[in-house]
Design a protein around this motif. Sequence first.
Motif, PDB file in Angstrom:
ATOM      1  N   PRO A 211       0.825  -1.217   0.000  1.00 27.76           N
ATOM      2  CA  PRO A 211       0.000   0.000   0.000  1.00 27.76           C
ATOM      3  C   PRO A 211       0.851   1.255   0.000  1.00 27.76           C
ATOM      4  CG  PRO A 211      -0.811  -1.580   1.615  1.00 27.76           C
ATOM      5  CD  PRO A 211       0.489  -2.115   1.124  1.00 27.76           C
ATOM      6  N   PRO A 212       0.459   2.302  -0.727  1.00 31.20           N
ATOM      7  CA  PRO A 212       1.256   3.541  -0.761  1.00 31.20           C
ATOM      8  C   PRO A 212       1.317   4.177   0.623  1.00 31.20           C
ATOM      9  CG  PRO A 212      -0.902   3.887  -1.750  1.00 31.20           C
ATOM     10  CD  PRO A 212      -0.779   2.415  -1.512  1.00 31.20           C
ATOM     11  N   ARG A 213       2.424   4.818   0.884  1.00 29.79           N
ATOM     12  CA  ARG A 213       2.594   5.467   2.188  1.00 29.79           C
ATOM     13  C   ARG A 213       1.679   6.679   2.313  1.00 29.79           C
ATOM     14  NH1 ARG A 213       6.795   3.801   5.229  1.00 29.79           N
ATOM     15  NH2 ARG A 213       8.398   2.490   4.263  1.00 29.79           N
ATOM     16  N   LYS A 214       1.253   6.946   3.522  1.00 24.68           N
ATOM     17  CA  LYS A 214       0.359   8.064   3.786  1.00 24.68           C
ATOM     18  C   LYS A 214       1.101   9.375   3.579  1.00 24.68           C
ATOM     19  CE  LYS A 214      -2.856   9.848   7.246  1.00 24.68           C
ATOM     20  NZ  LYS A 214      -3.428   9.651   8.608  1.00 24.68           N
ATOM     21  N   PRO A 215       0.498  10.314   2.852  1.00 25.30           N
ATOM     22  CA  PRO A 215       1.191  11.596   2.617  1.00 25.30           C
ATOM     23  C   PRO A 215       1.266  12.433   3.894  1.00 25.30           C
ATOM     24  CG  PRO A 215      -1.042  11.666   1.757  1.00 25.30           C
ATOM     25  CD  PRO A 215      -0.805  10.249   2.198  1.00 25.30           C
ATOM     26  N   LYS A 216       2.130  13.419   3.859  1.00 26.35           N
ATOM     27  CA  LYS A 216       2.284  14.306   5.011  1.00 26.35           C
ATOM     28  C   LYS A 216       1.059  15.197   5.176  1.00 26.35           C
ATOM     29  CE  LYS A 216       7.335  14.392   4.597  1.00 26.35           C
ATOM     30  NZ  LYS A 216       8.541  15.252   4.448  1.00 26.35           N
ATOM     31  N   ASP A 217       0.960  15.820   6.340  1.00 27.87           N
ATOM     32  CA  ASP A 217      -0.222  16.616   6.656  1.00 27.87           C
ATOM     33  C   ASP A 217      -0.332  17.885   5.819  1.00 27.87           C
ATOM     34  OD1 ASP A 217      -0.852  14.742   8.554  1.00 27.87           O
ATOM     35  OD2 ASP A 217       0.113  15.842  10.203  1.00 27.87           O
ATOM     36  N   ASP A 218       0.799  18.377   5.292  1.00 27.48           N
ATOM     37  CA  ASP A 218       0.764  19.659   4.590  1.00 27.48           C
ATOM     38  C   ASP A 218       0.556  19.523   3.087  1.00 27.48           C
ATOM     39  OD1 ASP A 218       3.151  18.430   4.149  1.00 27.48           O
ATOM     40  OD2 ASP A 218       4.401  20.222   4.438  1.00 27.48           O
ATOM     41  N   VAL A 219       0.202  18.332   2.589  1.00 30.69           N
ATOM     42  CA  VAL A 219      -0.002  18.171   1.150  1.00 30.69           C
ATOM     43  C   VAL A 219      -1.387  18.681   0.786  1.00 30.69           C
ATOM     44  CG1 VAL A 219       1.541  16.191   1.080  1.00 30.69           C
ATOM     45  CG2 VAL A 219      -0.911  15.829   1.389  1.00 30.69           C
ATOM     46  N   CYS A 220      -1.584  18.927  -0.490  1.00 29.23           N
ATOM     47  CA  CYS A 220      -2.863  19.456  -0.961  1.00 29.23           C
ATOM     48  C   CYS A 220      -3.911  18.343  -1.025  1.00 29.23           C
ATOM     49  CB  CYS A 220      -2.697  20.095  -2.329  1.00 29.23           C
ATOM     50  SG  CYS A 220      -2.198  18.932  -3.614  1.00 29.23           S
ATOM     51  N   ASP A 221      -5.168  18.753  -1.162  1.00 28.92           N
ATOM     52  CA  ASP A 221      -6.273  17.802  -1.194  1.00 28.92           C
ATOM     53  C   ASP A 221      -6.197  16.872  -2.406  1.00 28.92           C
ATOM     54  OD1 ASP A 221      -7.235  18.886   1.113  1.00 28.92           O
ATOM     55  OD2 ASP A 221      -8.689  20.194   0.115  1.00 28.92           O
ATOM     56  N   GLY A 222      -5.660  17.362  -3.517  1.00 27.92           N
ATOM     57  CA  GLY A 222      -5.551  16.521  -4.708  1.00 27.92           C
ATOM     58  C   GLY A 222      -4.644  15.328  -4.472  1.00 27.92           C
ATOM     59  N   GLU A 223      -3.502  15.550  -3.853  1.00 29.39           N
ATOM     60  CA  GLU A 223      -2.582  14.450  -3.565  1.00 29.39           C
ATOM     61  C   GLU A 223      -3.184  13.480  -2.550  1.00 29.39           C
ATOM     62  OE1 GLU A 223       1.358  15.523  -2.568  1.00 29.39           O
ATOM     63  OE2 GLU A 223       1.586  16.948  -4.225  1.00 29.39           O
ATOM     64  N   ARG A 224      -3.929  14.016  -1.583  1.00 26.30           N
ATOM     65  CA  ARG A 224      -4.534  13.147  -0.581  1.00 26.30           C
ATOM     66  C   ARG A 224      -5.605  12.256  -1.215  1.00 26.30           C
ATOM     67  NH1 ARG A 224      -3.813  13.466   4.610  1.00 26.30           N
ATOM     68  NH2 ARG A 224      -2.893  15.554   4.377  1.00 26.30           N
ATOM     69  N   ARG A 225      -6.403  12.813  -2.120  1.00 20.65           N
ATOM     70  CA  ARG A 225      -7.407  12.013  -2.805  1.00 20.65           C
ATOM     71  C   ARG A 225      -6.753  10.978  -3.712  1.00 20.65           C
ATOM     72  NH1 ARG A 225     -10.282  17.020  -3.063  1.00 20.65           N
ATOM     73  NH2 ARG A 225      -9.357  17.459  -5.114  1.00 20.65           N
ATOM     74  N   ALA A 226      -5.659  11.350  -4.364  1.00 17.80           N
ATOM     75  CA  ALA A 226      -4.938  10.388  -5.199  1.00 17.80           C
ATOM     76  C   ALA A 226      -4.374   9.252  -4.355  1.00 17.80           C
ATOM     77  CB  ALA A 226      -3.823  11.094  -5.956  1.00 17.80           C
TER      78      ALA A 226
END
Length: 300
Positions: A211-226
Amino acid sequence: MLQELAPRWTTVRESALHERRGGARSRAAGAGRKQKLVFPDRLLATLVHLRLGLPHAALAELFDVDRSTISTAIREVRPLLAARGFAVPDRPGLRLRTLEDVFAYAEAEGVDLRIDGTEVQVRRPKAGRAGRKAFVSGKKKQNTIKTTTFSDHQGRTLFSGVTRPGRVHDQTAVRTEGIAEQFRLRPNVKVEVDEGYRGLANEFPHQVSAPPRKPKDDVCDGERRAWREQRRRQSSARICVEHTNAEYKQWRPLQRYTGRREDYDETHRAIAGLVSDRSARRATRRRTSTELVPVRTTTC
């Protein structure tokens, strides 16, 4: 199955009798005391015990024999079932028995493997026994035995074994079995795993998909949805091996194992081999792609 196992059982039995006598038999075949339980009934009693978990005493009443006769029959037939190996889809007569066989088959047929571990609760070892804590699972907080299952993209069993005490980590269990060496020998084999095998994914990034690693808290909503979509697709591709483990739990001994822990590996392989016979008959479906295809370039 009778045609497959009867000659093996006869060979093993004659070998044991020869060793007990200390030489060749002195009377013709068929002479002497007759068996109270013929081989077809011995096989049937073993299958009923593995499927339903009936006690030996209950089976003795059903077959009208002594309890010790049932115990002997199960002790003789169960190793034969465990040694059969695992059926291969679309390849009648071909069976996989080792981890090397699984990787060789996956490379030759272009099959993407799925790997996952499963745990079964067992009886607690006696107080003061060496290695007592080794069976305590950090996940389930119970005394368990762990096995590892390999399946294809449809959840059909290709191999199930690598038996270790419950305290052993999923990744450690397969590493001690030599899975890293198999990845090096067969670089074209692809595997889908869960977070428990992150170390293998880091070591073999082009072969093992975690599974892909969880992004950091300061990333944008687009990266989080991806990230959420990638995680969902990876989980969707891997979930079939969870269904494979669920098939084993339909057999009573693997819901909670109450026998001797020394016999668990043999019991598990016997049941998994029987499950593979049924799953191998499922027709092969066309595999669909789960790759993310960008439609247009977007920026956050």
